[in-house]
Design a protein around this motif. Structure first.
Motif, PDB file in Angstrom:
ATOM      1  N   ASN A  62       0.834  -1.205   0.000  1.00 31.22           N
ATOM      2  CA  ASN A  62       0.000   0.000   0.000  1.00 31.22           C
ATOM      3  C   ASN A  62       0.871   1.258   0.000  1.00 31.22           C
ATOM      4  N   THR A  63       0.531   2.213  -0.860  1.00 29.22           N
ATOM      5  CA  THR A  63       1.235   3.485  -0.880  1.00 29.22           C
ATOM      6  C   THR A  63       0.587   4.440   0.130  1.00 29.22           C
ATOM      7  N   ARG A  64       1.243   5.561   0.377  1.00 25.29           N
ATOM      8  CA  ARG A  64       0.680   6.559   1.297  1.00 25.29           C
ATOM      9  C   ARG A  64      -0.622   7.129   0.768  1.00 25.29           C
ATOM     10  N   GLU A  65      -0.767   7.108  -0.575  1.00 26.33           N
ATOM     11  CA  GLU A  65      -1.989   7.641  -1.185  1.00 26.33           C
ATOM     12  C   GLU A  65      -3.132   6.632  -1.156  1.00 26.33           C
ATOM     13  N   GLY A  66      -2.872   5.446  -0.606  1.00 33.70           N
ATOM     14  CA  GLY A  66      -3.916   4.434  -0.518  1.00 33.70           C
ATOM     15  C   GLY A  66      -4.010   3.534  -1.725  1.00 33.70           C
ATOM     16  N   ARG A  67      -3.038   3.620  -2.623  1.00 29.29           N
ATOM     17  CA  ARG A  67      -3.043   2.786  -3.812  1.00 29.29           C
ATOM     18  C   ARG A  67      -2.322   1.476  -3.524  1.00 29.29           C
TER      19      ARG A  67
END
Length: 231
Positions: A62-67
């Motif tokens: 998971n990325t910080r942007e929620g992706r």
């Protein structure tokens, strides 16, 4: 002579001594999984270890942007969840089943007991983890800074060599990959990946269908990558 399958090179099961491998494959529980099932979730506290015997799984982060990004593919011979079982930390990634898969499932105590009883096995495990890390780092460096076309060509070449099998069309990539999967892996937009694949189809270098990619001319794909890299 081994009485076990020829596990893919550089995997944990391939590198283990015969006696240790046979012992490991007697431990835990044999289970089957279907596409979409989740074995581990990033940040989870579970300590179960899966020794893949067949099929493929996706390693997702998971990325910080929620992706959700595709980080890696694992297949037969690979362990899943070994890091959390060894250091008592949380799960480092989410692992989801891509194809029908089978695994030996060991709880933390059973896995640690195996490593304690076979001192060389922990060294093999650490080496396999480091090899995967080096491969992932080298691949990211290769992809970094390149055009989308070149990144698509390089990742398809990598998957063809690593997970491909001969087919009437050329080389079939056994892992079902969507255009979004490829886009996530190389850090590009899905429309850009789609356009790159269209160009490769027009050049008769790849063939695509639903969740399936065939590399029709691997040598031609490699030559094109070299030409683009030199341009």
């Amino acid at each position: 002579m081994r009485d076990t399958p020829d596990w893919p090179k550089a995997t944990f099961l391939h590198e283990l001594p015969d006696e240790a491998r046979a012992d490991l494959l007697r431990r835990g529980t044999l289970r089957a999984y279907g596409p979409g099932e989740v074995l581990t979730r990033e940040g989870g506290p579970e300590r179960v270890v899966y020794i893949l015997l067949g099929g493929y799984v996706k390693v997702l982060g998971n990325t910080r942007e929620g992706r959700v990004n595709l980080l890696a593919i694992r297949g037969a011979g690979d362990p899943i969840g070994e890091i959390a079982a060894m250091d008592d930390g949380p799960r480092t990634a989410t692992v989801a089943v891509v194809t029908e898969a089978r695994a030996r499932v060991l709880d933390q105590a059973t896995f640690r007991a195996f490593l304690a009883e076979h001192p060389g096995a922990e060294t093999v495990l650490q080496q396999c983890v480091l090899t995967k890390l080096r491969q992932a780092t080298a691949l990211r460096i290769t992809l970094g800074g390149a055009s989308v076309d070149l990144r698509v060509i390089r990742i398809l070449s990598y998957f063809a060599v690593t997970y491909g099998r001969p087919s009437p069309a050329g080389t079939a990539i056994d892992v079902p990959l969507t255009q979004l999967d490829i886009a996530d892996f190389i850090g590009a937009g899905e429309p850009s990946v789609h356009r790159a694949l269209v160009r490769l189809r027009q050049l008769k270098l790849v063939g695509t269908s639903y969740r399936r990619i065939d590399v029709l001319d691997l040598d031609g794909l490699v030559r094109l990558a070299e030409d683009l890299d030199a341009a």
